[in-house]
Write a protein that holds these residues in place. Sequence first.
Motif, PDB file in Angstrom:
ATOM      1  N   ILE A  95       0.830  -1.199   0.000  1.00 25.29           N
ATOM      2  CA  ILE A  95       0.000   0.000   0.000  1.00 25.29           C
ATOM      3  C   ILE A  95       0.870   1.256   0.000  1.00 25.29           C
ATOM      4  CG2 ILE A  95      -1.685   1.316   1.353  1.00 25.29           C
ATOM      5  CD1 ILE A  95      -2.795  -1.394   2.323  1.00 25.29           C
ATOM      6  N   ALA A  96       2.007   1.208   0.708  1.00 26.45           N
ATOM      7  CA  ALA A  96       2.877   2.381   0.846  1.00 26.45           C
ATOM      8  C   ALA A  96       3.786   2.612  -0.362  1.00 26.45           C
ATOM      9  CB  ALA A  96       3.724   2.236   2.110  1.00 26.45           C
ATOM     10  N   ALA A  97       3.867   1.649  -1.266  1.00 22.44           N
ATOM     11  CA  ALA A  97       4.761   1.791  -2.424  1.00 22.44           C
ATOM     12  C   ALA A  97       4.380   3.030  -3.241  1.00 22.44           C
ATOM     13  CB  ALA A  97       4.694   0.543  -3.295  1.00 22.44           C
ATOM     14  N   THR A  98       5.361   3.862  -3.539  1.00 27.17           N
ATOM     15  CA  THR A  98       5.095   5.099  -4.262  1.00 27.17           C
ATOM     16  C   THR A  98       4.937   4.831  -5.758  1.00 27.17           C
ATOM     17  OG1 THR A  98       7.437   5.557  -4.657  1.00 27.17           O
ATOM     18  CG2 THR A  98       6.478   6.386  -2.592  1.00 27.17           C
ATOM     19  N   GLU A  99       4.341   5.771  -6.451  1.00 28.04           N
ATOM     20  CA  GLU A  99       4.163   5.616  -7.887  1.00 28.04           C
ATOM     21  C   GLU A  99       5.499   5.530  -8.630  1.00 28.04           C
ATOM     22  OE1 GLU A  99       1.727   7.619 -11.660  1.00 28.04           O
ATOM     23  OE2 GLU A  99       1.699   8.559  -9.679  1.00 28.04           O
ATOM     24  N   PRO A 100       6.495   6.390  -8.320  1.00 27.00           N
ATOM     25  CA  PRO A 100       7.793   6.241  -8.993  1.00 27.00           C
ATOM     26  C   PRO A 100       8.430   4.869  -8.777  1.00 27.00           C
ATOM     27  CG  PRO A 100       7.653   8.386  -7.929  1.00 27.00           C
ATOM     28  CD  PRO A 100       6.465   7.597  -7.464  1.00 27.00           C
ATOM     29  N   ALA A 192       2.452 -16.992  -1.112  1.00 24.27           N
ATOM     30  CA  ALA A 192       3.453 -17.642  -0.258  1.00 24.27           C
ATOM     31  C   ALA A 192       4.478 -16.644   0.259  1.00 24.27           C
ATOM     32  CB  ALA A 192       4.152 -18.763  -1.024  1.00 24.27           C
ATOM     33  N   CYS A 193       4.702 -15.568  -0.496  1.00 28.78           N
ATOM     34  CA  CYS A 193       5.651 -14.519  -0.090  1.00 28.78           C
ATOM     35  C   CYS A 193       4.983 -13.429   0.738  1.00 28.78           C
ATOM     36  CB  CYS A 193       6.305 -13.892  -1.322  1.00 28.78           C
ATOM     37  SG  CYS A 193       7.448 -14.985  -2.189  1.00 28.78           S
ATOM     38  N   GLY A 194       3.700 -13.626   1.066  1.00 27.25           N
ATOM     39  CA  GLY A 194       3.007 -12.662   1.895  1.00 27.25           C
ATOM     40  C   GLY A 194       2.485 -11.453   1.154  1.00 27.25           C
ATOM     41  N   LEU A 195       2.402 -11.525  -0.167  1.00 25.96           N
ATOM     42  CA  LEU A 195       1.960 -10.392  -0.975  1.00 25.96           C
ATOM     43  C   LEU A 195       0.505 -10.591  -1.408  1.00 25.96           C
ATOM     44  CD1 LEU A 195       5.158  -9.979  -3.166  1.00 25.96           C
ATOM     45  CD2 LEU A 195       4.527  -8.683  -1.131  1.00 25.96           C
ATOM     46  N   HIS A 196      -0.221  -9.496  -1.515  1.00 29.83           N
ATOM     47  CA  HIS A 196      -1.620  -9.574  -1.926  1.00 29.83           C
ATOM     48  C   HIS A 196      -1.690  -9.458  -3.438  1.00 29.83           C
ATOM     49  CE1 HIS A 196      -5.890  -9.087  -2.171  1.00 29.83           C
ATOM     50  NE2 HIS A 196      -6.020  -9.160  -0.864  1.00 29.83           N
ATOM     51  N   PRO A 197      -2.232 -10.470  -4.123  1.00 33.02           N
ATOM     52  CA  PRO A 197      -2.198 -10.476  -5.593  1.00 33.02           C
ATOM     53  C   PRO A 197      -3.084  -9.422  -6.242  1.00 33.02           C
ATOM     54  CG  PRO A 197      -3.460 -12.350  -4.765  1.00 33.02           C
ATOM     55  CD  PRO A 197      -2.817 -11.709  -3.587  1.00 33.02           C
ATOM     56  N   ALA A 198      -3.946  -8.743  -5.480  1.00 33.32           N
ATOM     57  CA  ALA A 198      -4.831  -7.742  -6.078  1.00 33.32           C
ATOM     58  C   ALA A 198      -4.159  -6.383  -6.242  1.00 33.32           C
ATOM     59  CB  ALA A 198      -6.100  -7.578  -5.238  1.00 33.32           C
ATOM     60  N   LEU A 199      -3.112  -6.110  -5.460  1.00 34.22           N
ATOM     61  CA  LEU A 199      -2.468  -4.789  -5.489  1.00 34.22           C
ATOM     62  C   LEU A 199      -1.352  -4.778  -6.512  1.00 34.22           C
ATOM     63  CD1 LEU A 199      -2.361  -3.958  -1.668  1.00 34.22           C
ATOM     64  CD2 LEU A 199      -4.011  -3.210  -3.379  1.00 34.22           C
ATOM     65  N   ALA A 275       9.107  -9.008  -2.988  1.00 35.96           N
ATOM     66  CA  ALA A 275       8.893  -8.783  -1.555  1.00 35.96           C
ATOM     67  C   ALA A 275      10.082  -8.046  -0.943  1.00 35.96           C
ATOM     68  CB  ALA A 275       8.673 -10.119  -0.845  1.00 35.96           C
ATOM     69  N   LYS A 276      11.290  -8.413  -1.355  1.00 33.70           N
ATOM     70  CA  LYS A 276      12.486  -7.742  -0.840  1.00 33.70           C
ATOM     71  C   LYS A 276      12.532  -6.290  -1.296  1.00 33.70           C
ATOM     72  CE  LYS A 276      17.534  -8.060  -0.677  1.00 33.70           C
ATOM     73  NZ  LYS A 276      18.732  -8.840  -1.125  1.00 33.70           N
ATOM     74  N   ALA A 277      12.169  -6.047  -2.552  1.00 33.14           N
ATOM     75  CA  ALA A 277      12.169  -4.678  -3.069  1.00 33.14           C
ATOM     76  C   ALA A 277      11.184  -3.810  -2.280  1.00 33.14           C
ATOM     77  CB  ALA A 277      11.797  -4.679  -4.552  1.00 33.14           C
ATOM     78  N   LEU A 278      10.009  -4.354  -1.979  1.00 31.56           N
ATOM     79  CA  LEU A 278       9.017  -3.603  -1.211  1.00 31.56           C
ATOM     80  C   LEU A 278       9.508  -3.331   0.208  1.00 31.56           C
ATOM     81  CD1 LEU A 278       5.871  -5.529  -2.448  1.00 31.56           C
ATOM     82  CD2 LEU A 278       6.295  -3.096  -2.825  1.00 31.56           C
ATOM     83  N   GLU A 279      10.246  -4.277   0.764  1.00 33.13           N
ATOM     84  CA  GLU A 279      10.764  -4.115   2.128  1.00 33.13           C
ATOM     85  C   GLU A 279      11.862  -3.058   2.187  1.00 33.13           C
ATOM     86  OE1 GLU A 279      12.858  -6.756   5.705  1.00 33.13           O
ATOM     87  OE2 GLU A 279      12.573  -7.621   3.714  1.00 33.13           O
ATOM     88  N   THR A 280      12.790  -3.109   1.226  1.00 43.00           N
ATOM     89  CA  THR A 280      13.969  -2.244   1.274  1.00 43.00           C
ATOM     90  C   THR A 280      13.771  -0.907   0.575  1.00 43.00           C
ATOM     91  OG1 THR A 280      14.885  -3.191  -0.770  1.00 43.00           O
ATOM     92  CG2 THR A 280      15.453  -4.281   1.322  1.00 43.00           C
TER      93      THR A 280
END
Length: 293
Positions: A95-100, A192-199, A275-280
């Motif tokens: 949800i917090a991932a920015t558009e850029p 399995a990686c904890g990501l929501h496939p709809a977003l 998942a790592k990219a979203l975390e870092t």
Amino acid sequence: MQRVVEIADRAVHLALTRGFVAVKEDGAEVARIPVDDIACLLLTGRQASLSTAVLHALMERNIPVVVTGENYHPSGLLLPLTGHCASKQRLDWQIAATEPFRKRLWQQIVRSKIIHQAVVLHNHTGNDHGLAAMAEQVGSGDPQNRESQAARIYWVALFGANFRRHADDAVNAALNYGYAVVRACVARHLVACGLHPALGLHHHNIENPFCLADDMLEPFRPCVDNLVFSLREGLTALAPPVKKELAGLLNHDLRVDGQTSIVANAVLTCCQSLAKALETGEPVLMLPQFGEN
């Protein structure tokens, strides 16, 4: 080795029996499959039924159930609600991932897809028709829509001037079937990686609950295209041997992160890198290297 199990046009019932899915027809058992051996349950017919115990066992193991409609387009996909211990935290990251940030990731995905399309064309026609150069022109978020431009060149160059994507023919049915198999694998590993496939990163259709799965599917589509091209001669219907070849694609070799793996594991590596990219906050994906050394 896990396998895709398809239930086609037969009036069968699937029941759970001591860790096996028992397939029964007219009350008699005609097949028995270990649940742990199933990568995906594909329902392409209209006469099959299955018990809630089977569904529960599949969801416990994060195994997707895909229902297809006309021409083998997926009409439904069932996945577990919880697939990872940190699902809520990772949902917050999405949800917090920015558009850029999302645009940078989409740039990598589109570039990878076009590069792989260029490889397919070069392998089968001896000419990449300018797609390799076009891949280098993909900007952040693909503002020039190079993906669409490449597709217009790619399909005609690969299957001929009369080919139309989404037409009602055997080649398109085979493509749709192959995409459905890989899409289910992508959705499974995202959960399995904890990501929501709809977003999604780029796809954002409000009626599509698997936008992110469609994003991450894109670099793998040329793997399906390549296989369908090799099967195209004499292809007039989606016969069981063709379906078996397409379902087996998940076990084909593919390189990712400098290592040779199978497609299913390459999908997992890609989803883990997301998942790592979203975390870092570092927009870097480990994408497949189709046809590359």
